[in-house]
Design an enzyme around this catalytic site. Structure first.
Site, PDB file in Angstrom:
ATOM      1  N   LYS A 239      -1.803  -8.623  -7.697  1.00  0.00           N
ATOM      2  CA  LYS A 239      -0.612  -8.247  -6.922  1.00  0.00           C
ATOM      3  C   LYS A 239      -0.284  -6.800  -7.222  1.00  0.00           C
ATOM      4  O   LYS A 239       0.031  -6.432  -8.360  1.00  0.00           O
ATOM      5  CB  LYS A 239       0.571  -9.131  -7.289  1.00  0.00           C
ATOM      6  CG  LYS A 239       1.833  -8.810  -6.480  1.00  0.00           C
ATOM      7  CD  LYS A 239       3.104  -9.296  -7.146  1.00  0.00           C
ATOM      8  CE  LYS A 239       3.484  -8.446  -8.327  1.00  0.00           C
ATOM      9  NZ  LYS A 239       4.855  -8.701  -8.828  1.00  0.00           N
TER      10      LYS A 239
ATOM     11  N   TYR B  46       8.974 -11.802 -17.879  1.00  0.00           N
ATOM     12  CA  TYR B  46       9.891 -11.017 -17.055  1.00  0.00           C
ATOM     13  C   TYR B  46      11.358 -11.358 -17.312  1.00  0.00           C
ATOM     14  O   TYR B  46      12.202 -10.475 -17.494  1.00  0.00           O
ATOM     15  CB  TYR B  46       9.564 -11.233 -15.568  1.00  0.00           C
ATOM     16  CG  TYR B  46      10.574 -10.614 -14.629  1.00  0.00           C
ATOM     17  CD1 TYR B  46      10.469  -9.281 -14.247  1.00  0.00           C
ATOM     18  CD2 TYR B  46      11.652 -11.345 -14.140  1.00  0.00           C
ATOM     19  CE1 TYR B  46      11.398  -8.697 -13.414  1.00  0.00           C
ATOM     20  CE2 TYR B  46      12.590 -10.771 -13.301  1.00  0.00           C
ATOM     21  CZ  TYR B  46      12.460  -9.451 -12.942  1.00  0.00           C
ATOM     22  OH  TYR B  46      13.397  -8.881 -12.125  1.00  0.00           O
TER      23      TYR B  46
ATOM     24  N   ASP C 121       4.530  -4.918 -13.071  1.00  0.00           N
ATOM     25  CA  ASP C 121       4.982  -3.740 -12.337  1.00  0.00           C
ATOM     26  C   ASP C 121       6.382  -3.307 -12.770  1.00  0.00           C
ATOM     27  O   ASP C 121       6.715  -2.116 -12.734  1.00  0.00           O
ATOM     28  CB  ASP C 121       4.972  -4.030 -10.835  1.00  0.00           C
ATOM     29  CG  ASP C 121       5.709  -5.315 -10.492  1.00  0.00           C
ATOM     30  OD1 ASP C 121       6.875  -5.236 -10.079  1.00  0.00           O
ATOM     31  OD2 ASP C 121       5.120  -6.404 -10.636  1.00  0.00           O
TER      32      ASP C 121
END
Length: 518
Positions: free
Chosen positions: A370, A263, A298
């Site tokens: 998640k 990330y 995500d």
């Protein structure tokens, strides 16, 4: 296992094997290198805390001093252990004297490595024991109150003031939240130090500090006793201080940490070498502390199309899984991420989303996945937004997602009010209750839209992983394969903090936390 989607398990195995080789290849670099953040984390785990007269954190003071005046490739543990033998002082006292320019640990006579390690052994073991006792305390709470079946309702607080965060967090817990995430202030991931003490100002969130962790943990324990539920606490150990914040969270009994291997590289332009080394030690700490990590797949869908690039999400989940396993973090602590981000005008978009979520559930059966709510296509129309969140809630309960980051009807308008959270929690609880066993009671059409969609995504993910296996993770990130974002090998923030280890380098906490697992 039985698959509602009739997944090709041979292809799943091939994809996982490719991801394993990708992680193993990267680990060769990781094992040979350390970073200034890893060294500061070692300082913190040896009991060094506080700031100097200029408000510079003492772990930074120590590591920067050694980097500028000594040979950082030997590692901070070696310097501190040697100084303990020479002076009879503890690491905290040594750090304070370095800060006051009263001690130069780089000019001392060297002792034998065995003696140095022995000098550090007691204090290292004591702090590791503190983390173990925190884990035991969490398990004690869960034994007394029981753990929640079904999805954890996860909500955020983000006022900038830790004391106001506490007020909002306690209210959310009373409304039914199971996890409180304290959003970190904008830009903190790019600070190469961890601020000190309780903070009452922040933009877009609140500073992640050890004292703020302590304050929120205490408040959630107190309301948990009142509600007879254990309320989990989440924060962020991403960015330039990834392992440091993991250590602080372990010392203050956080339960979840945002902790992705890629990330920071993709979305914060942090150097890939720095991030890959830092994520390993952060995951060693999180694994040992019993912390559930939340990965950031995500986020790919905020810059890439959720239909066209769904396979990159699955590929990244496989890679994150393998990086975590190398660090000793079990599947039961892997909150692998994905998100409900298909455009709401898409015909049969709900079916495509359901297929993606069910596929993740089947491929990663032990992981507390998640699942992130709609954000990209929330317009400010709170009525439509509430319906979008309801569909998201339905996918969660139908596919047994675990860490359910609650959607807010006011997304795209403002940081949620307590009343917004109350409505969103009510929505989720209503759907979770009314559809509790729906997922167990349905089957998917053998040659239907969802089965074919899952087949397509899995095939593309396996093919992508085979490609990455051939070129390695570094060239993959340079090529912009994930989220359409290209990053240079020797660019980005934090590269100057990466260094190759000397042959005599040691980190006492790897062995203490991983043991024979490494």
């Amino acid at each position: 296992m039985n698959s509602k989607l009739n997944l090709n398990w041979n292809l799943v195995d091939e994809a996982r094997e490719s991801a394993k080789k990708i992680a193993a290849d990267a680990q060769v670099f990781v094992d040979a290198h350390s970073t200034v953040t890893v060294e500061r984390t070692i300082c913190r785990l040896l009991g060094i805390d506080g700031i100097d007269e200029f408000e510079v954190p003492l772990p930074n003071v120590v590591v920067d001093f050694i980097k500028e005046n000594g040979n950082i490739s030997l590692g901070v543990a070696k310097y501190l252990g040697n100084a303990m033998l020479e002076t009879g002082l503890q690491p905290q006292e040594i750090a304070e004297r370095i800060a006051r320019k009263e001690l130069d640990v780089t000019k001392m006579k060297w002792h034998d490595d065995f003696e140095i390690k022995l000098a550090l052994k007691g204090i290292a073991e004591a702090n590791v024991e503190r983390i173990k006792s925190n884990r035991a305390k969490r398990e004690e709470y869960l034994n007394v109150y029981g753990d929640k079946k079904g999805p954890y309702i996860y909500v955020i607080v983000a006022t900038g003031n830790i004391y106001e965060d506490v007020t909002q967090a306690v209210a959310a817990a009373r409304q039914g939240a199971d996890v409180i995430a304290v959003i970190r202030t904008t830009g903190q991931s790019l600070l190469d130090y961890v601020p000190y003490g309780a903070t009452t100002e922040g933009f877009g969130g609140t500073m992640a500090t050890q004292e703020n962790f302590r304050i929120m943990r205490k408040a959630l324990d107190e309301v948990g006793v009142e509600l007879k539920r254990y309320i989990r606490l989440c924060n962020y150990c991403s960015g330039l201080c990834m392992p440091e914040i993991a250590a602080m969270g372990a010392l203050e009994r956080l339960d979840m940490m945002l902790n992705d291997a890629l990330y920071g590289i993709l979305f914060r332009d942090i150097n890939m070498k720095r991030t890959l080394v830092d994520q390993f030690f952060s995951r060693v700490i999180n694994g040992f502390a019993g912390v559930i990590i939340n990965t950031g797949e995500d986020n790919y869908l905020t810059t890439a199309d959720a239909i066209e690039e769904a396979h990159t999400v699955l590929a990244s989940q496989f890679i994150n899984e393998q990086f975590a396993l190398v660090a000793g973090l079990p599947e039961e602590q892997m909150g692998l991420g994905h998100a409900f981000e298909i455009h709401p005008d898409t015909k049969n978009g709900f079916l495509l989303e359901l297929a993606q979520a069910q596929m993740a559930r089947e491929i990663f059966p032990k992981a507390p996945l998640k699942y992130m709510p709609p954000t990209k296509f929330m317009t400010g129309n709170i009525f439509k937004g509430h319906v979008q969140d309801a569909l998201f809630n339905m996918v969660t309960i139908m596919t047994n997602q675990k860490v359910h980051l609650l959607g807010m009807l006011t997304e795209a308008i403002h940081t949620p009010f307590m009343s917004d959270r109350a409505l969103s929690i009510e929505n989720a609880k209503y759907i979770f209750n009314n559809m509790e066993d729906f997922g167990n009671d349905i089957e998917f059409k053998k040659d239907g839209i969802m089965v074919n969609r899952a087949k397509e995504v899995l095939e593309k993910a396996a093919e992508l992983l085979k490609t990455i296996e051939g070129i390695g993770i570094f060239k993959t990130l340079e090529g912009g394969i994930f989220a359409g974002i290209k990053r240079p090998l020797d660019g980005g923030k934090g590269l100057a903090g990466v260094f190759e280890k000397d042959s005599s380098y040691f980190n006492p906490f790897i062995e203490l936390m991983l043991g024979g697992n490494r």
